[in-house]
Write a protein that holds these residues in place. Structure first.
Motif, PDB file in Angstrom:
ATOM      1  N   GLY A 117      11.411  -2.906  -1.790  1.00 42.91           N
ATOM      2  CA  GLY A 117      11.007  -3.896  -0.796  1.00 42.91           C
ATOM      3  C   GLY A 117      12.126  -4.872  -0.500  1.00 42.91           C
ATOM      4  N   GLN A 118      12.796  -5.326  -1.569  1.00 43.76           N
ATOM      5  CA  GLN A 118      13.901  -6.265  -1.380  1.00 43.76           C
ATOM      6  C   GLN A 118      15.046  -5.621  -0.617  1.00 43.76           C
ATOM      7  N   TYR A 119      15.283  -4.343  -0.915  1.00 40.79           N
ATOM      8  CA  TYR A 119      16.350  -3.611  -0.236  1.00 40.79           C
ATOM      9  C   TYR A 119      16.047  -3.494   1.261  1.00 40.79           C
ATOM     10  N   VAL A 120      14.796  -3.142   1.579  1.00 44.32           N
ATOM     11  CA  VAL A 120      14.410  -3.005   2.992  1.00 44.32           C
ATOM     12  C   VAL A 120      14.591  -4.345   3.704  1.00 44.32           C
ATOM     13  N   ALA A 121      14.203  -5.444   3.028  1.00 39.56           N
ATOM     14  CA  ALA A 121      14.361  -6.759   3.646  1.00 39.56           C
ATOM     15  C   ALA A 121      15.827  -7.048   3.923  1.00 39.56           C
ATOM     16  N   TYR A 152       1.435  -3.265  -1.095  1.00 37.17           N
ATOM     17  CA  TYR A 152       1.374  -4.615  -0.521  1.00 37.17           C
ATOM     18  C   TYR A 152       2.567  -5.444  -0.983  1.00 37.17           C
ATOM     19  N   ALA A 153       2.903  -5.340  -2.276  1.00 32.93           N
ATOM     20  CA  ALA A 153       4.048  -6.101  -2.804  1.00 32.93           C
ATOM     21  C   ALA A 153       5.332  -5.690  -2.095  1.00 32.93           C
ATOM     22  N   ALA A 154       5.508  -4.369  -1.901  1.00 31.19           N
ATOM     23  CA  ALA A 154       6.720  -3.888  -1.235  1.00 31.19           C
ATOM     24  C   ALA A 154       6.760  -4.357   0.215  1.00 31.19           C
ATOM     25  N   ALA A 155       5.594  -4.274   0.922  1.00 31.00           N
ATOM     26  CA  ALA A 155       5.548  -4.693   2.324  1.00 31.00           C
ATOM     27  C   ALA A 155       5.837  -6.184   2.453  1.00 31.00           C
ATOM     28  N   ARG A 156       5.298  -6.959   1.487  1.00 28.18           N
ATOM     29  CA  ARG A 156       5.500  -8.410   1.551  1.00 28.18           C
ATOM     30  C   ARG A 156       6.968  -8.766   1.297  1.00 28.18           C
ATOM     31  N   LEU A 157       7.593  -8.063   0.332  1.00 24.35           N
ATOM     32  CA  LEU A 157       9.001  -8.324   0.033  1.00 24.35           C
ATOM     33  C   LEU A 157       9.886  -7.913   1.203  1.00 24.35           C
ATOM     34  N   ALA A 158       9.475  -6.855   1.927  1.00 23.11           N
ATOM     35  CA  ALA A 158      10.299  -6.330   3.011  1.00 23.11           C
ATOM     36  C   ALA A 158      10.151  -7.146   4.285  1.00 23.11           C
ATOM     37  N   ALA A 159       9.171  -8.067   4.317  1.00 23.69           N
ATOM     38  CA  ALA A 159       8.937  -8.840   5.538  1.00 23.69           C
ATOM     39  C   ALA A 159      10.063  -9.847   5.742  1.00 23.69           C
ATOM     40  N   THR A 160      10.585  -9.897   6.969  1.00 22.90           N
ATOM     41  CA  THR A 160      11.654 -10.865   7.237  1.00 22.90           C
ATOM     42  C   THR A 160      11.090 -12.166   7.806  1.00 22.90           C
ATOM     43  N   GLU A 161       9.909 -12.095   8.437  1.00 21.29           N
ATOM     44  CA  GLU A 161       9.274 -13.333   8.896  1.00 21.29           C
ATOM     45  C   GLU A 161       8.551 -13.976   7.727  1.00 21.29           C
ATOM     46  N   PRO A 162       8.335 -15.305   7.787  1.00 20.49           N
ATOM     47  CA  PRO A 162       7.651 -15.963   6.659  1.00 20.49           C
ATOM     48  C   PRO A 162       6.223 -15.445   6.481  1.00 20.49           C
ATOM     49  N   TRP A 163       5.822 -15.302   5.223  1.00 22.68           N
ATOM     50  CA  TRP A 163       4.470 -14.809   4.902  1.00 22.68           C
ATOM     51  C   TRP A 163       3.464 -15.936   5.161  1.00 22.68           C
ATOM     52  N   ALA A 199       4.389 -13.150   9.234  1.00 16.39           N
ATOM     53  CA  ALA A 199       4.720 -11.734   9.028  1.00 16.39           C
ATOM     54  C   ALA A 199       3.572 -10.818   9.448  1.00 16.39           C
ATOM     55  N   PRO A 200       3.852  -9.791  10.283  1.00 11.06           N
ATOM     56  CA  PRO A 200       2.802  -8.873  10.724  1.00 11.06           C
ATOM     57  C   PRO A 200       2.222  -8.044   9.575  1.00 11.06           C
ATOM     58  N   GLN A 201       3.014  -7.904   8.475  1.00 10.66           N
ATOM     59  CA  GLN A 201       2.529  -7.102   7.343  1.00 10.66           C
ATOM     60  C   GLN A 201       1.299  -7.728   6.681  1.00 10.66           C
ATOM     61  N   PHE A 202       1.069  -9.016   6.908  1.00 14.36           N
ATOM     62  CA  PHE A 202      -0.078  -9.698   6.296  1.00 14.36           C
ATOM     63  C   PHE A 202      -1.387  -9.015   6.683  1.00 14.36           C
ATOM     64  N   GLY A 203      -1.538  -8.755   7.982  1.00 15.77           N
ATOM     65  CA  GLY A 203      -2.794  -8.170   8.463  1.00 15.77           C
ATOM     66  C   GLY A 203      -3.070  -6.810   7.869  1.00 15.77           C
ATOM     67  N   SER A 204      -2.053  -5.933   7.901  1.00 11.62           N
ATOM     68  CA  SER A 204      -2.293  -4.577   7.402  1.00 11.62           C
ATOM     69  C   SER A 204      -2.622  -4.601   5.918  1.00 11.62           C
ATOM     70  N   SER A 205      -1.875  -5.414   5.135  1.00 12.75           N
ATOM     71  CA  SER A 205      -2.163  -5.500   3.695  1.00 12.75           C
ATOM     72  C   SER A 205      -3.573  -6.032   3.469  1.00 12.75           C
ATOM     73  N   PHE A 206      -3.907  -7.098   4.198  1.00 11.23           N
ATOM     74  CA  PHE A 206      -5.210  -7.734   3.996  1.00 11.23           C
ATOM     75  C   PHE A 206      -6.354  -6.787   4.327  1.00 11.23           C
ATOM     76  N   PHE A 207      -6.293  -6.166   5.517  1.00 12.68           N
ATOM     77  CA  PHE A 207      -7.418  -5.322   5.929  1.00 12.68           C
ATOM     78  C   PHE A 207      -7.552  -4.105   5.034  1.00 12.68           C
ATOM     79  N   MET A 208      -6.418  -3.557   4.567  1.00 14.93           N
ATOM     80  CA  MET A 208      -6.498  -2.385   3.718  1.00 14.93           C
ATOM     81  C   MET A 208      -7.071  -2.748   2.336  1.00 14.93           C
ATOM     82  N   LEU A 209      -6.514  -3.784   1.714  1.00 23.15           N
ATOM     83  CA  LEU A 209      -6.959  -4.159   0.361  1.00 23.15           C
ATOM     84  C   LEU A 209      -8.417  -4.599   0.348  1.00 23.15           C
ATOM     85  N   THR A 210      -8.747  -5.618   1.168  1.00 28.65           N
ATOM     86  CA  THR A 210     -10.111  -6.139   1.111  1.00 28.65           C
ATOM     87  C   THR A 210     -11.098  -5.157   1.738  1.00 28.65           C
ATOM     88  N   GLY A 211     -10.638  -4.378   2.726  1.00 28.24           N
ATOM     89  CA  GLY A 211     -11.528  -3.403   3.325  1.00 28.24           C
ATOM     90  C   GLY A 211     -11.943  -2.332   2.333  1.00 28.24           C
TER      91      GLY A 211
END
Lengths: 112, 224
Positions: free
Chosen positions: A98-102, B53-64, B154-166
Protein backbone atom coordinates in the motif's frame (compact mmCIF):
# COMPACT_ATOMS: atom_id res chain seq x y z
CA UNK A 1 -7.76 -45.91 21.27
CA UNK A 2 -9.25 -44.45 24.38
CA UNK A 3 -12.94 -43.83 24.14
CA UNK A 4 -15.11 -44.80 21.19
CA UNK A 5 -17.40 -42.14 19.68
CA UNK A 6 -18.15 -40.67 23.06
CA UNK A 7 -19.04 -37.00 22.99
CA UNK A 8 -18.05 -35.69 26.38
CA UNK A 9 -17.12 -32.04 25.96
CA UNK A 10 -19.40 -29.42 24.55
CA UNK A 11 -21.58 -29.05 27.60
CA UNK A 12 -19.47 -27.30 30.18
CA UNK A 13 -21.37 -25.92 33.10
CA UNK A 14 -19.79 -22.60 33.80
CA UNK A 15 -21.37 -20.42 36.45
CA UNK A 16 -23.34 -17.56 34.96
CA UNK A 17 -21.08 -15.11 36.79
CA UNK A 18 -18.28 -15.86 34.31
CA UNK A 19 -20.46 -14.77 31.38
CA UNK A 20 -21.58 -11.62 33.18
CA UNK A 21 -17.99 -10.71 34.12
CA UNK A 22 -16.81 -11.15 30.51
CA UNK A 23 -19.81 -9.15 29.28
CA UNK A 24 -18.92 -6.31 31.67
CA UNK A 25 -15.27 -6.39 30.63
CA UNK A 26 -16.26 -6.13 26.96
CA UNK A 27 -18.28 -3.00 27.76
CA UNK A 28 -15.41 -1.45 29.72
CA UNK A 29 -12.85 -2.15 26.96
CA UNK A 30 -15.19 -0.80 24.25
CA UNK A 31 -15.86 2.33 26.29
CA UNK A 32 -12.11 2.84 26.82
CA UNK A 33 -11.47 2.49 23.07
CA UNK A 34 -14.22 5.00 22.31
CA UNK A 35 -12.89 7.48 24.89
CA UNK A 36 -9.36 7.18 23.48
CA UNK A 37 -10.79 8.36 20.16
CA UNK A 38 -13.20 10.89 21.69
CA UNK A 39 -10.44 12.76 23.54
CA UNK A 40 -7.99 12.22 20.64
CA UNK A 41 -5.30 10.91 22.99
CA UNK A 42 -1.84 11.88 21.72
CA UNK A 43 0.53 10.69 20.40
CA UNK A 44 -1.55 8.94 17.76
CA UNK A 45 0.83 5.95 17.81
CA UNK A 46 -0.03 5.28 21.45
CA UNK A 47 -3.76 5.70 20.77
CA UNK A 48 -3.63 3.25 17.87
CA UNK A 49 -1.55 0.79 19.86
CA UNK A 50 -4.05 0.84 22.74
CA UNK A 51 -7.07 0.53 20.41
CA UNK A 52 -5.43 -2.49 18.74
CA UNK A 53 -4.48 -4.01 22.10
CA UNK A 54 -8.04 -3.57 23.44
CA UNK A 55 -9.48 -5.09 20.24
CA UNK A 56 -7.35 -8.21 20.56
CA UNK A 57 -8.12 -8.43 24.27
CA UNK A 58 -11.86 -8.28 23.50
CA UNK A 59 -11.44 -10.87 20.75
CA UNK A 60 -9.58 -13.14 23.17
CA UNK A 61 -12.31 -12.83 25.80
CA UNK A 62 -15.07 -13.59 23.28
CA UNK A 63 -13.27 -16.61 21.83
CA UNK A 64 -12.08 -18.02 25.16
CA UNK A 65 -15.24 -17.62 27.24
CA UNK A 66 -18.28 -16.87 25.04
CA UNK A 67 -17.17 -19.42 22.43
CA UNK A 68 -15.80 -21.76 25.16
CA UNK A 69 -12.55 -22.36 23.31
CA UNK A 70 -10.67 -22.40 26.62
CA UNK A 71 -12.54 -25.53 27.56
CA UNK A 72 -12.23 -27.45 24.28
CA UNK A 73 -9.72 -30.19 23.52
CA UNK A 74 -6.29 -28.89 22.60
CA UNK A 75 -6.49 -30.54 19.15
CA UNK A 76 -9.53 -28.45 18.24
CA UNK A 77 -8.05 -25.30 19.80
CA UNK A 78 -4.91 -25.45 17.67
CA UNK A 79 -6.85 -26.40 14.53
CA UNK A 80 -8.84 -23.17 14.99
CA UNK A 81 -6.20 -20.74 16.24
CA UNK A 82 -3.20 -21.61 14.06
CA UNK A 83 -4.60 -21.15 10.48
CA UNK A 84 -5.66 -17.49 10.98
CA UNK A 85 -2.01 -16.69 11.77
CA UNK A 86 -1.53 -16.82 7.97
CA UNK A 87 -3.38 -13.51 7.91
CA UNK A 88 -0.37 -11.97 9.63
CA UNK A 89 1.65 -12.82 6.52
CA UNK A 90 -1.03 -11.27 4.29
CA UNK A 91 -1.00 -8.06 6.32
CA UNK A 92 2.81 -8.01 6.34
CA UNK A 93 2.75 -8.18 2.52
CA UNK A 94 -0.08 -5.71 1.94
CA UNK A 95 1.09 -2.88 4.24
CA UNK A 96 4.39 -2.21 2.37
CA UNK A 97 2.48 -2.75 -0.90
CA UNK A 98 0.00 0.00 0.00
CA UNK A 99 2.79 2.40 0.89
CA UNK A 100 4.59 1.56 -2.34
CA UNK A 101 1.46 2.25 -4.42
CA UNK A 102 1.03 5.58 -2.63
CA UNK A 103 4.65 6.54 -3.40
CA UNK A 104 4.29 5.62 -7.06
CA UNK A 105 1.01 7.55 -7.33
CA UNK A 106 2.61 10.65 -5.84
CA UNK A 107 5.59 10.34 -8.18
CA UNK A 108 3.66 9.88 -11.41
CA UNK A 109 0.22 11.34 -10.80
CA UNK A 110 1.25 14.30 -8.64
CA UNK A 111 -0.64 15.15 -5.49
CA UNK A 112 0.35 15.88 -1.93
CA UNK B 1 2.12 -41.65 25.10
CA UNK B 2 4.32 -44.00 27.08
CA UNK B 3 7.72 -42.88 25.71
CA UNK B 4 9.05 -41.20 28.80
CA UNK B 5 12.51 -40.85 27.27
CA UNK B 6 11.35 -38.36 24.65
CA UNK B 7 10.46 -35.49 26.98
CA UNK B 8 8.32 -33.53 24.58
CA UNK B 9 6.57 -30.41 25.76
CA UNK B 10 3.25 -31.40 27.29
CA UNK B 11 0.96 -29.74 24.75
CA UNK B 12 2.84 -31.31 21.82
CA UNK B 13 2.30 -34.74 23.28
CA UNK B 14 -1.40 -34.02 23.78
CA UNK B 15 -1.72 -32.54 20.29
CA UNK B 16 -0.12 -35.60 18.70
CA UNK B 17 -2.27 -37.91 20.81
CA UNK B 18 -5.51 -36.23 19.83
CA UNK B 19 -4.72 -35.88 16.12
CA UNK B 20 -3.69 -39.51 15.88
CA UNK B 21 -7.21 -40.56 16.88
CA UNK B 22 -7.92 -41.47 13.23
CA UNK B 23 -11.67 -41.04 13.00
CA UNK B 24 -12.63 -38.62 15.73
CA UNK B 25 -9.78 -36.15 16.14
CA UNK B 26 -11.79 -33.40 17.77
CA UNK B 27 -14.34 -35.54 19.57
CA UNK B 28 -17.02 -32.88 19.57
CA UNK B 29 -20.39 -33.24 17.89
CA UNK B 30 -20.03 -32.84 14.14
CA UNK B 31 -22.19 -29.73 14.00
CA UNK B 32 -19.81 -27.92 16.31
CA UNK B 33 -16.68 -28.97 14.42
CA UNK B 34 -18.29 -27.94 11.12
CA UNK B 35 -19.36 -24.56 12.50
CA UNK B 36 -15.80 -23.94 13.70
CA UNK B 37 -14.40 -24.84 10.28
CA UNK B 38 -16.87 -22.46 8.66
CA UNK B 39 -15.93 -19.71 11.11
CA UNK B 40 -12.20 -20.19 10.51
CA UNK B 41 -12.79 -19.83 6.76
CA UNK B 42 -15.03 -16.82 7.40
CA UNK B 43 -12.28 -15.23 9.48
CA UNK B 44 -10.11 -15.43 6.35
CA UNK B 45 -12.73 -13.53 4.36
CA UNK B 46 -12.99 -10.75 6.92
CA UNK B 47 -9.24 -10.79 7.54
CA UNK B 48 -8.61 -10.35 3.81
CA UNK B 49 -11.17 -7.54 3.62
CA UNK B 50 -9.50 -5.74 6.52
CA UNK B 51 -6.03 -6.25 5.05
CA UNK B 52 -7.33 -5.00 1.69
CA UNK B 53 -8.83 -1.97 3.40
CA UNK B 54 -5.48 -1.24 5.08
CA UNK B 55 -3.68 -1.44 1.73
CA UNK B 56 -6.29 0.77 0.00
CA UNK B 57 -6.11 3.32 2.80
CA UNK B 58 -2.30 3.42 2.71
CA UNK B 59 -2.35 3.77 -1.09
CA UNK B 60 -4.74 6.74 -0.98
CA UNK B 61 -3.08 10.02 -1.91
CA UNK B 62 -6.02 12.21 -0.86
CA UNK B 63 -6.59 12.67 2.89
CA UNK B 64 -8.67 9.93 4.53
CA UNK B 65 -12.05 11.26 5.78
CA UNK B 66 -12.21 11.40 9.59
CA UNK B 67 -14.72 8.69 10.63
CA UNK B 68 -15.42 10.70 13.79
CA UNK B 69 -16.83 13.50 11.64
CA UNK B 70 -18.47 11.30 9.01
CA UNK B 71 -20.42 9.28 11.58
CA UNK B 72 -21.17 12.12 14.01
CA UNK B 73 -24.69 12.64 15.34
CA UNK B 74 -26.19 15.92 16.50
CA UNK B 75 -27.48 16.01 20.05
CA UNK B 76 -29.20 19.39 20.22
CA UNK B 77 -26.46 21.87 19.39
CA UNK B 78 -23.56 19.54 20.04
CA UNK B 79 -21.98 17.22 17.51
CA UNK B 80 -20.99 13.92 19.15
CA UNK B 81 -18.44 11.95 17.10
CA UNK B 82 -19.23 8.31 16.31
CA UNK B 83 -22.30 8.33 18.57
CA UNK B 84 -24.36 6.01 16.37
CA UNK B 85 -21.43 3.60 16.05
CA UNK B 86 -20.96 3.58 19.83
CA UNK B 87 -24.65 2.72 20.31
CA UNK B 88 -24.40 -0.01 17.65
CA UNK B 89 -21.38 -1.45 19.47
CA UNK B 90 -23.26 -1.48 22.77
CA UNK B 91 -26.24 -3.20 21.09
CA UNK B 92 -24.06 -5.89 19.51
CA UNK B 93 -22.08 -6.59 22.70
CA UNK B 94 -25.37 -6.81 24.61
CA UNK B 95 -26.66 -9.31 22.07
CA UNK B 96 -23.51 -11.38 22.58
CA UNK B 97 -24.18 -11.31 26.32
CA UNK B 98 -27.80 -12.42 25.94
CA UNK B 99 -26.62 -15.15 23.56
CA UNK B 100 -24.15 -16.42 26.18
CA UNK B 101 -26.99 -16.51 28.71
CA UNK B 102 -29.20 -18.39 26.23
CA UNK B 103 -26.45 -21.00 25.85
CA UNK B 104 -26.11 -21.15 29.64
CA UNK B 105 -29.81 -21.90 29.99
CA UNK B 106 -29.58 -24.42 27.13
CA UNK B 107 -26.94 -26.36 29.12
CA UNK B 108 -29.45 -26.57 31.95
CA UNK B 109 -32.21 -27.55 29.50
CA UNK B 110 -34.51 -24.71 30.46
CA UNK B 111 -36.65 -24.49 27.34
CA UNK B 112 -38.50 -21.26 28.10
CA UNK B 113 -35.46 -19.29 29.26
CA UNK B 114 -33.38 -20.45 26.29
CA UNK B 115 -36.03 -19.39 23.78
CA UNK B 116 -36.56 -16.07 25.56
CA UNK B 117 -32.89 -15.12 25.46
CA UNK B 118 -32.55 -16.34 21.86
CA UNK B 119 -35.44 -14.10 20.83
CA UNK B 120 -33.92 -11.20 22.79
CA UNK B 121 -30.62 -11.76 20.95
CA UNK B 122 -32.42 -11.79 17.59
CA UNK B 123 -34.23 -8.57 18.54
CA UNK B 124 -30.93 -6.85 19.41
CA UNK B 125 -29.46 -8.10 16.14
CA UNK B 126 -32.43 -6.66 14.27
CA UNK B 127 -31.90 -3.34 16.08
CA UNK B 128 -28.27 -3.38 14.97
CA UNK B 129 -29.18 -3.99 11.31
CA UNK B 130 -31.85 -1.27 11.43
CA UNK B 131 -29.31 1.22 12.77
CA UNK B 132 -26.90 0.19 10.05
CA UNK B 133 -29.60 0.75 7.42
CA UNK B 134 -30.14 4.23 8.91
CA UNK B 135 -26.39 4.88 8.81
CA UNK B 136 -26.09 3.80 5.17
CA UNK B 137 -29.11 5.90 4.16
CA UNK B 138 -27.67 8.96 5.88
CA UNK B 139 -24.25 8.41 4.32
CA UNK B 140 -25.53 7.82 0.78
CA UNK B 141 -28.42 10.30 0.62
CA UNK B 142 -27.32 13.15 2.89
CA UNK B 143 -23.53 13.06 2.69
CA UNK B 144 -23.14 11.81 -0.88
CA UNK B 145 -20.86 8.83 -0.18
CA UNK B 146 -20.46 6.38 -3.06
CA UNK B 147 -18.22 3.31 -3.50
CA UNK B 148 -16.22 5.31 -6.05
CA UNK B 149 -15.99 8.65 -4.33
CA UNK B 150 -17.20 11.08 -1.71
CA UNK B 151 -17.06 14.81 -1.02
CA UNK B 152 -14.89 14.44 2.10
CA UNK B 153 -11.63 13.00 0.79
CA UNK B 154 -10.13 9.73 -0.41
CA UNK B 155 -12.51 7.80 -2.73
CA UNK B 156 -11.25 4.51 -1.23
CA UNK B 157 -13.23 5.31 1.95
CA UNK B 158 -16.56 4.47 0.34
CA UNK B 159 -15.55 1.18 -1.20
CA UNK B 160 -13.86 -0.02 2.02
CA UNK B 161 -16.80 1.08 4.14
CA UNK B 162 -19.56 -0.44 2.01
CA UNK B 163 -17.69 -3.71 1.56
CA UNK B 164 -16.71 -4.20 5.23
CA UNK B 165 -19.93 -3.10 6.90
CA UNK B 166 -22.09 -4.51 4.12
CA UNK B 167 -20.62 -7.97 4.44
CA UNK B 168 -20.81 -7.76 8.22
CA UNK B 169 -24.43 -6.57 8.08
CA UNK B 170 -25.22 -9.50 5.81
CA UNK B 171 -23.81 -11.81 8.48
CA UNK B 172 -25.92 -10.16 11.18
CA UNK B 173 -29.05 -10.46 9.01
CA UNK B 174 -28.35 -14.14 8.34
CA UNK B 175 -27.67 -14.57 12.06
CA UNK B 176 -31.06 -13.09 13.01
CA UNK B 177 -32.83 -15.55 10.69
CA UNK B 178 -30.69 -18.41 12.05
CA UNK B 179 -31.47 -17.46 15.68
CA UNK B 180 -35.21 -17.23 14.96
CA UNK B 181 -35.09 -20.71 13.40
CA UNK B 182 -33.21 -22.12 16.41
CA UNK B 183 -35.61 -20.41 18.83
CA UNK B 184 -38.58 -21.95 17.04
CA UNK B 185 -36.89 -25.39 17.25
CA UNK B 186 -36.36 -24.86 20.98
CA UNK B 187 -40.02 -23.96 21.48
CA UNK B 188 -41.17 -26.93 19.40
CA UNK B 189 -39.11 -29.21 21.66
CA UNK B 190 -36.83 -30.49 18.91
CA UNK B 191 -33.78 -30.35 21.19
CA UNK B 192 -35.68 -31.95 24.07
CA UNK B 193 -36.56 -34.90 21.84
CA UNK B 194 -33.00 -35.12 20.53
CA UNK B 195 -31.73 -35.09 24.10
CA UNK B 196 -29.18 -32.39 23.36
CA UNK B 197 -29.26 -28.61 23.21
CA UNK B 198 -25.94 -28.42 21.36
CA UNK B 199 -27.73 -26.77 18.42
CA UNK B 200 -28.14 -23.67 20.57
CA UNK B 201 -24.45 -23.66 21.40
CA UNK B 202 -23.52 -23.95 17.71
CA UNK B 203 -25.80 -21.02 16.86
CA UNK B 204 -24.08 -19.17 19.71
CA UNK B 205 -20.67 -19.74 18.10
CA UNK B 206 -21.90 -18.09 14.91
CA UNK B 207 -23.40 -15.14 16.75
CA UNK B 208 -20.30 -14.52 18.88
CA UNK B 209 -18.20 -14.61 15.71
CA UNK B 210 -20.32 -11.82 14.23
CA UNK B 211 -19.62 -9.81 17.39
CA UNK B 212 -15.92 -10.68 17.12
CA UNK B 213 -15.74 -9.32 13.57
CA UNK B 214 -17.42 -6.12 14.69
CA UNK B 215 -14.71 -5.69 17.36
CA UNK B 216 -12.11 -5.43 14.60
CA UNK B 217 -14.22 -3.30 12.23
CA UNK B 218 -14.95 -0.94 15.14
CA UNK B 219 -11.26 -0.70 16.06
CA UNK B 220 -9.65 -0.54 12.64
CA UNK B 221 -12.26 1.22 10.50
CA UNK B 222 -14.00 3.60 12.89
CA UNK B 223 -11.36 4.39 15.52
CA UNK B 224 -8.10 4.25 13.57
Amino acid sequence: MEGSPEIPRGEQHQPIGVYLAVWGLLFVLSALSYLLDYFKVEPIGLRRFLITAFAFLKAGLIVAYFMHLRFERVGLVYAILLPPLLLVALVAILLPEGQYVATVRRLFLGGP
Amino acid sequence: MEEKGLRQPRFLARLAGEWSGDLAAFRVVWAKAMMWIFLVSDSFIFGSFLAGYAAARLAATEPWPDPGKVFALHLGEREVPLLLIAIMTVVLISSSGTMAIAVYHAYHRRKGHTALFLLLTALLGLTFVSMQAFEWTHLIRDLGFRPWGNPMGAPQFGSSFFMLTGFHGLHVTAGVIYLLAVASRVLKGVYDRAGSYVGVEVAGLYWHFVDLVWVFIFAFFYLF
